[in-house]
Every structure is written in C-alpha cells, then in structure tokens.
Design an enzyme around this catalytic site. Structure first.
Site, mmCIF file in Angstrom:
data_model
loop_
_atom_site.group_PDB
_atom_site.id
_atom_site.type_symbol
_atom_site.label_atom_id
_atom_site.label_comp_id
_atom_site.label_asym_id
_atom_site.label_seq_id
_atom_site.Cartn_x
_atom_site.Cartn_y
_atom_site.Cartn_z
ATOM 1 C CD GLN A 1 -2.906 -0.962 2.366
ATOM 2 O OE1 GLN A 1 -2.614 -1.468 3.447
ATOM 3 N NE2 GLN A 1 -4.020 -0.269 2.165
ATOM 4 C CB CYS B 1 -9.012 -1.061 2.229
ATOM 5 S SG CYS B 1 -7.339 -1.370 1.654
ATOM 6 C CG LEU B 2 -5.588 3.367 5.136
ATOM 7 C CD1 LEU B 2 -4.203 3.522 5.754
ATOM 8 C CD2 LEU B 2 -6.478 4.542 5.518
ATOM 9 C CG HIS C 1 -8.091 -5.799 5.416
ATOM 10 N ND1 HIS C 1 -9.273 -5.321 4.898
ATOM 11 C CD2 HIS C 1 -7.119 -4.987 4.925
ATOM 12 C CE1 HIS C 1 -9.015 -4.278 4.123
ATOM 13 N NE2 HIS C 1 -7.716 -4.047 4.131
ATOM 14 C CD GLU C 2 -3.833 -4.236 6.836
ATOM 15 O OE1 GLU C 2 -3.098 -3.994 5.854
ATOM 16 O OE2 GLU C 2 -4.864 -3.592 7.077
ATOM 17 C CG HIS D 1 -3.418 -5.178 1.494
ATOM 18 N ND1 HIS D 1 -3.952 -4.562 0.389
ATOM 19 C CD2 HIS D 1 -4.105 -4.686 2.557
ATOM 20 C CE1 HIS D 1 -4.924 -3.736 0.763
ATOM 21 N NE2 HIS D 1 -5.043 -3.801 2.084
HETATM 22 NI NI NI Z 1 -6.409 -2.680 3.210
#
Ligand code: NI
Length: 187
Positions: free
Chosen positions: A50, A100-101, A142-143, A146
């Site tokens: 990210q 999510c960012l 979630h992380e 990624h």
């Molecule tokens: Ni996220």
C-alpha cells in the site's frame, strides 16, 4: 515520514509480495514510516504494497478503535508482521464491515473465518506463532491478503461489487476526496 498511499488500480496492489531478507537495508525506517503513514490516515492496518513496496510486511495498531469496541485486547494490539504465514483459519465465518486505505470511502461487509493461527517475525526478527480471533484476526486477515495481491472487494458478493464499479474506477483516476495523500495510476 508520511508516505502516500497507493490506491485501487495501482499494479503493486495486485502483486504477490516478496519475502524480506533479514539484512534488508532500511527496514527499521520503513516500519517507522508505515506506522506514521497509518496514523496520519487514521488506519488500523497498513501493508507494504500500500506504500508501493512489494514486500511481505504489515503493521497494525488497533488502539484508535479500542474504545468503541468490546474487545479490550485491541488497545495493545500494535504490532509488526514480517514474512507472515497463516498456518490455519477456522471457526464460523462471520461478516464485518471492512474499509481499506487503498479503497478510500468504500466500506463493505466481508465474511471470513473467525480464527487464525499465524507464524511471523516481529521487528526484532523473533519467530512467533500465535492464535487470534475476533477483530484482531480480522485485521490480520485483511492485511495478509494485501501481501497476496488481494483486496476486500474481491471477497464481496458479485452484485455488490458490480455496484461499486463506478466508484472503484473513480478512485483509480484519483477522483476521490480523502484527507491523506494518495498515488493513483496515470491516465
Ligand atoms: Ni487494506
């Protein structure tokens, strides 16, 4: 240093991230920058892709949400996960509204198994194996996604996802109003 967040449409978010070697230069600074970036954007988790680094690393800090949740252990849930590997996921799947960012302003219910066992290195390169459930498991799942090029919108019902198409396309053109710095694909 606060880093810009890579948003939907950036190819790094779709790559399988690489393991980090123990002698990786600048790792401490990278971790510090990720915590700073996460705080600046009011996130509770941030994975290296990210911020444009295809590395198996994420940070979490759930203290901002610890007051309005019933899980007191969230307060101390501030951690670094290096080269994590989810060994097992089990328990009744449950739905929770995720954000999510990299997907500013989008929140959707996502169903995931309730428990996980994970192996990872901490920031001092201690190898740990731990179990989590509830919101903490959720944040890790979630992380972790990624690092394998997955986003939570991949996991929602196809009809809901179709309804989001226009908003996702807008994000990938940088047409989203958010109060942190983002990087989106060039037109
Ligand atoms: Ni996220």
């Amino acid at each position: 240093m606060v880093l810009p967040v890579y948003v939907y449409g950036m190819s790094v978010l779709r790559k399988t991230a690489q393991e980090i070697p123990e002698d990786y230069e600048g790792l401490d600074q990278l971790i510090a920058d990720m915590f700073e970036t996460m705080r600046d954007s009011d996130g509770i988790g941030l994975a290296a892709p990210q911020i444009g680094k295809s590395l198996r690393l994420f940070v979490v800090d759930a203290s901002p949400i610890s007051e309005d949740k019933e899980e007191p252990e969230l307060k101390d849930f501030k951690k670094v996960f290096i080269n994590p590997y989810i060994l097992d996921e089990w328990g009744d799947p449950w739905s929770f509204e995720e954000g999510c960012l990299s997907l500013p302003k989008i929140r959707e219910e996502v169903s995931r198994p309730s428990k996980i066992r994970i192996e990872y290195y901490d920031e001092k390169w201690n190898l740990l194996e731990e179990e989590y459930d509830g919101i903490r498991a959720r944040i890790i799942q979630h992380e972790y996604d990624h690092l394998d090029g997955k986003l939570f919108v991949d996991k929602i019902n196809p009809i809901r996802r179709k309804l989001l198409t226009a908003r996702l396309n807008a994000i990938s053109r940088g047409k989203v109003d958010c109060d942190y710095k983002i990087i989106f694909p060039k037109k």
